[in-house]
Design a protein around this motif. Structure first.
Motif, PDB file in Angstrom:
ATOM      1  N   MET A 141      47.427  32.288  57.248  1.00 10.26           N
ATOM      2  CA  MET A 141      45.773  31.384  56.890  1.00 10.26           C
ATOM      3  C   MET A 141      44.288  32.752  56.004  1.00 10.26           C
ATOM      4  SD  MET A 141      44.742  29.958  60.443  1.00 10.26           S
ATOM      5  CE  MET A 141      45.126  31.494  61.534  1.00 10.26           C
ATOM      6  N   GLN A 142      45.671  33.835  56.633  1.00  9.48           N
ATOM      7  CA  GLN A 142      45.604  34.682  55.679  1.00  9.48           C
ATOM      8  C   GLN A 142      45.251  34.480  53.999  1.00  9.48           C
ATOM      9  OE1 GLN A 142      46.788  38.338  58.165  1.00  9.48           O
ATOM     10  NE2 GLN A 142      44.529  38.741  58.669  1.00  9.48           N
ATOM     11  N   ASP A 143      46.223  34.632  53.845  1.00 11.67           N
ATOM     12  CA  ASP A 143      47.092  34.127  52.534  1.00 11.67           C
ATOM     13  C   ASP A 143      46.016  32.677  52.089  1.00 11.67           C
ATOM     14  OD1 ASP A 143      48.685  32.661  49.781  1.00 11.67           O
ATOM     15  OD2 ASP A 143      50.233  32.990  50.772  1.00 11.67           O
ATOM     16  N   ALA A 144      46.129  31.756  52.654  1.00 13.94           N
ATOM     17  CA  ALA A 144      45.624  30.925  52.248  1.00 13.94           C
ATOM     18  C   ALA A 144      43.335  31.013  52.044  1.00 13.94           C
ATOM     19  CB  ALA A 144      45.502  29.615  53.954  1.00 13.94           C
ATOM     20  N   GLN A 206      45.856  23.680  59.667  1.00 10.18           N
ATOM     21  CA  GLN A 206      46.462  22.716  59.307  1.00 10.18           C
ATOM     22  C   GLN A 206      48.029  23.672  58.982  1.00 10.18           C
ATOM     23  OE1 GLN A 206      48.449  19.276  59.611  1.00 10.18           O
ATOM     24  NE2 GLN A 206      45.677  19.714  61.290  1.00 10.18           N
ATOM     25  N   ILE A 207      47.231  24.420  58.189  1.00  9.58           N
ATOM     26  CA  ILE A 207      48.286  25.809  57.652  1.00  9.58           C
ATOM     27  C   ILE A 207      48.343  26.794  58.694  1.00  9.58           C
ATOM     28  CG2 ILE A 207      48.231  27.478  56.059  1.00  9.58           C
ATOM     29  CD1 ILE A 207      46.823  25.940  53.947  1.00  9.58           C
ATOM     30  N   GLY A 208      47.905  27.155  59.887  1.00 11.01           N
ATOM     31  CA  GLY A 208      48.352  27.796  60.621  1.00 11.01           C
ATOM     32  C   GLY A 208      49.509  27.468  61.465  1.00 11.01           C
ATOM     33  N   LYS A 209      49.772  26.180  62.054  1.00  9.25           N
ATOM     34  CA  LYS A 209      50.815  25.713  62.796  1.00  9.25           C
ATOM     35  C   LYS A 209      51.967  25.586  62.132  1.00  9.25           C
ATOM     36  CE  LYS A 209      49.324  20.331  62.974  1.00  9.25           C
ATOM     37  NZ  LYS A 209      48.611  19.532  63.663  1.00  9.25           N
ATOM     38  N   GLY A 210      51.855  25.376  60.225  1.00  8.87           N
ATOM     39  CA  GLY A 210      52.814  25.188  59.306  1.00  8.87           C
ATOM     40  C   GLY A 210      53.106  23.897  58.659  1.00  8.87           C
ATOM     41  N   ALA A 211      51.913  23.040  59.571  1.00  3.46           N
ATOM     42  CA  ALA A 211      52.550  21.403  59.163  1.00  3.46           C
ATOM     43  C   ALA A 211      51.967  21.381  56.865  1.00  3.46           C
ATOM     44  CB  ALA A 211      51.045  20.782  59.201  1.00  3.46           C
ATOM     45  N   GLN A 212      51.186  22.729  56.843  1.00  3.40           N
ATOM     46  CA  GLN A 212      51.506  22.997  54.762  1.00  3.40           C
ATOM     47  C   GLN A 212      51.367  23.905  55.506  1.00  3.40           C
ATOM     48  OE1 GLN A 212      51.028  20.318  52.886  1.00  3.40           O
ATOM     49  NE2 GLN A 212      50.532  18.092  54.629  1.00  3.40           N
ATOM     50  N   PRO A 214      50.210  27.689  52.773  1.00  6.25           N
ATOM     51  CA  PRO A 214      48.546  27.997  52.177  1.00  6.25           C
ATOM     52  C   PRO A 214      48.296  27.240  50.683  1.00  6.25           C
ATOM     53  CG  PRO A 214      50.267  29.920  52.907  1.00  6.25           C
ATOM     54  CD  PRO A 214      51.356  28.892  53.389  1.00  6.25           C
ATOM     55  N   ALA A 215      49.380  27.555  49.751  1.00  4.60           N
ATOM     56  CA  ALA A 215      49.432  26.596  48.247  1.00  4.60           C
ATOM     57  C   ALA A 215      48.894  25.975  48.991  1.00  4.60           C
ATOM     58  CB  ALA A 215      50.606  27.465  47.633  1.00  4.60           C
ATOM     59  N   TRP A 216      48.297  24.648  49.785  1.00  8.40           N
ATOM     60  CA  TRP A 216      48.029  23.809  49.912  1.00  8.40           C
ATOM     61  C   TRP A 216      46.675  23.652  49.561  1.00  8.40           C
ATOM     62  CZ3 TRP A 216      45.861  21.031  55.135  1.00  8.40           C
ATOM     63  CH2 TRP A 216      45.302  19.746  54.682  1.00  8.40           C
ATOM     64  N   VAL A 217      45.830  24.361  49.946  1.00  6.66           N
ATOM     65  CA  VAL A 217      44.840  25.215  49.208  1.00  6.66           C
ATOM     66  C   VAL A 217      44.410  24.810  48.209  1.00  6.66           C
ATOM     67  CG1 VAL A 217      42.909  27.017  48.949  1.00  6.66           C
ATOM     68  CG2 VAL A 217      44.074  26.532  51.151  1.00  6.66           C
ATOM     69  N   ASP A 218      45.695  25.524  46.913  1.00  6.54           N
ATOM     70  CA  ASP A 218      45.342  25.393  45.613  1.00  6.54           C
ATOM     71  C   ASP A 218      44.914  24.194  45.673  1.00  6.54           C
ATOM     72  OD1 ASP A 218      44.986  28.238  45.143  1.00  6.54           O
ATOM     73  OD2 ASP A 218      47.082  28.555  45.502  1.00  6.54           O
ATOM     74  N   GLU A 219      45.817  23.391  45.837  1.00  7.37           N
ATOM     75  CA  GLU A 219      45.722  21.868  45.373  1.00  7.37           C
ATOM     76  C   GLU A 219      44.782  21.297  45.910  1.00  7.37           C
ATOM     77  OE1 GLU A 219      49.446  20.097  47.738  1.00  7.37           O
ATOM     78  OE2 GLU A 219      50.839  21.959  46.754  1.00  7.37           O
ATOM     79  N   LEU A 220      44.265  20.866  47.056  1.00  2.37           N
ATOM     80  CA  LEU A 220      43.461  20.267  47.751  1.00  2.37           C
ATOM     81  C   LEU A 220      41.880  20.532  46.202  1.00  2.37           C
ATOM     82  CD1 LEU A 220      43.556  21.031  51.329  1.00  2.37           C
ATOM     83  CD2 LEU A 220      43.597  19.057  50.402  1.00  2.37           C
ATOM     84  N   ARG A 224      39.863  17.639  44.729  1.00  2.00           N
ATOM     85  CA  ARG A 224      38.942  17.671  44.751  1.00  2.00           C
ATOM     86  C   ARG A 224      38.966  16.304  45.307  1.00  2.00           C
ATOM     87  NH1 ARG A 224      36.975  18.968  38.781  1.00  2.00           N
ATOM     88  NH2 ARG A 224      37.299  21.084  38.410  1.00  2.00           N
ATOM     89  N   ASP A 225      39.544  15.974  46.342  1.00  2.00           N
ATOM     90  CA  ASP A 225      39.185  14.655  46.902  1.00  2.00           C
ATOM     91  C   ASP A 225      39.452  14.921  48.559  1.00  2.00           C
ATOM     92  OD1 ASP A 225      39.658  11.803  48.391  1.00  2.00           O
ATOM     93  OD2 ASP A 225      41.364  11.520  46.777  1.00  2.00           O
ATOM     94  N   ARG A 226      37.913  14.366  49.038  1.00  2.00           N
ATOM     95  CA  ARG A 226      37.936  15.093  50.374  1.00  2.00           C
ATOM     96  C   ARG A 226      39.245  13.656  51.753  1.00  2.00           C
ATOM     97  NH1 ARG A 226      38.750  17.166  53.977  1.00  2.00           N
ATOM     98  NH2 ARG A 226      37.720  16.834  56.323  1.00  2.00           N
ATOM     99  N   ARG A 227      39.747  13.309  50.766  1.00  2.00           N
ATOM    100  CA  ARG A 227      40.669  12.383  52.143  1.00  2.00           C
ATOM    101  C   ARG A 227      41.682  13.013  52.206  1.00  2.00           C
ATOM    102  NH1 ARG A 227      39.943   6.784  48.369  1.00  2.00           N
ATOM    103  NH2 ARG A 227      40.530   8.798  46.610  1.00  2.00           N
ATOM    104  N   LEU A 228      42.243  14.087  51.300  1.00  2.00           N
ATOM    105  CA  LEU A 228      43.399  14.120  51.305  1.00  2.00           C
ATOM    106  C   LEU A 228      43.567  16.290  52.082  1.00  2.00           C
ATOM    107  CD1 LEU A 228      44.367  14.016  46.963  1.00  2.00           C
ATOM    108  CD2 LEU A 228      45.216  13.027  48.979  1.00  2.00           C
ATOM    109  N   ALA A 229      42.288  16.728  52.243  1.00  2.00           N
ATOM    110  CA  ALA A 229      41.857  17.416  53.224  1.00  2.00           C
ATOM    111  C   ALA A 229      42.138  17.445  54.573  1.00  2.00           C
ATOM    112  CB  ALA A 229      40.725  18.311  52.948  1.00  2.00           C
ATOM    113  N   ALA A 230      42.082  18.054  55.241  1.00  2.00           N
ATOM    114  CA  ALA A 230      42.362  18.266  56.872  1.00  2.00           C
ATOM    115  C   ALA A 230      41.302  17.188  57.739  1.00  2.00           C
ATOM    116  CB  ALA A 230      42.344  19.050  57.837  1.00  2.00           C
TER     117      ALA A 230
END
Length: 264
Positions: A141-144, A206-212, A214-220, A224-230
């Motif tokens: 989570m700190q990385d994210a 989501q990142i902290g529990k291992g579902a995604q 940290p680089a998921w933040v970069d993708e989101l 720029r699509d709200r539907r893709l985030a948590a």
């Protein structure tokens, strides 16, 4: 002759339907304007630095209003407090120039999110912390969080009903630390979008529990699509820590709140 007064206000949002005045009258703004009217002797409108949603708390909301008559500063604190319901209180009052505006004079805003992380739901802290039952990876989570710093288009973390003119904001602080079973998230930015912090916390969990990763933040941020985030996280653990103003206004430091004295 009117004089402009700034107030520092704290409140527990559990009993209120948000900040902004509504027809049912159970908002923080309704309660504060009613109490100020008792001291001013006539209706007075108050303007806040940042509106909060139902269930969201504030350790230092700042408001301003134009007082129609002179009153000692103690009247705007102790006097107003005597007419406020439980869960909301004025901490300080200070005269400001007519050019001061609680919202538009702010150069930044700060939020904190408290997340209880244990298998059992909160009892003592009910309504004042968010909750997640499973283990969380602090380092991930700190990385994210580090990936959120700087200027970005935060459309992926913006509520559909957000009325902000632009989704581009500058994040100056995004951090998370752990204190026992509590995770403490801190965010500071030039401004925030509607539900932005709660959407960020949901993504970090989501990142902290291992579902995604940290680089998921970069993708989101890129998509720029709200539907893709948590999903949007609970409002219970969210605290508005106040606006940041230029020193020349002479207002109390928004960091001077009880949240700095706890969970350290």
């Amino acid at each position: 002759m009117t004089s402009r007064i700034a107030l520092g206000v704290e409140y527990c949002g559990t009993a209120f339907r948000g900040w902004q005045s509504q027809a049912h009258g159970t908002t923080v703004q309704d309660a504060l304007e009613s109490a100020v009217r008792e001291i001013a002797g006539q209706p007075v409108g108050v303007t806040c630095a940042g509106r909060t949603d139902a269930g969201v708390h504030a350790s230092q909301q700042v408001v301003h209003f134009d007082a129609p008559a002179a009153r000692p500063l103690t009247a705007w604190v102790r006097g107003v407090n005597s007419h406020l319901p439980d869960g909301v209180a004025v901490r300080w009052a200070q005269p400001v120039g007519d050019e001061f505006h609680a919202r538009f004079s702010a150069r930044g805003r700060r939020y904190r999110y408290l997340l209880l992380n244990r298998p059992q739901r909160p009892g003592l802290w009910q309504g004042r912390v968010g909750w997640f039952h499973g283990p969380l990876d602090l380092a991930a989570m700190q990385d994210a969080c580090g990936r959120l710093l700087g200027e970005h288009d935060f459309s992926a973390f913006r509520a559909a009903e957000c009325q902000a003119k632009s989704p581009v904001k500058t994040m100056t602080d995004a951090a998370v630390r752990q204190c026992g079973v509590m995770f403490i998230f801190d965010f500071a930015a030039s401004a925030f979008l509607h539900h932005m912090v709660r959407n960020l916390v949901g993504t970090l969990v989501q990142i902290g529990k291992g579902a995604q990763p940290p680089a998921w933040v970069d993708e989101l941020l890129q998509m720029r699509d709200r539907r893709l985030a948590a999903p949007t996280f609970s409002p219970d653990g969210l605290y508005f820590r106040g606006p940041v103003y230029e020193p020349h206004w002479g207002l109390p430091d928004p960091a001077d709140d009880f949240l700095d004295g706890m969970l350290t």
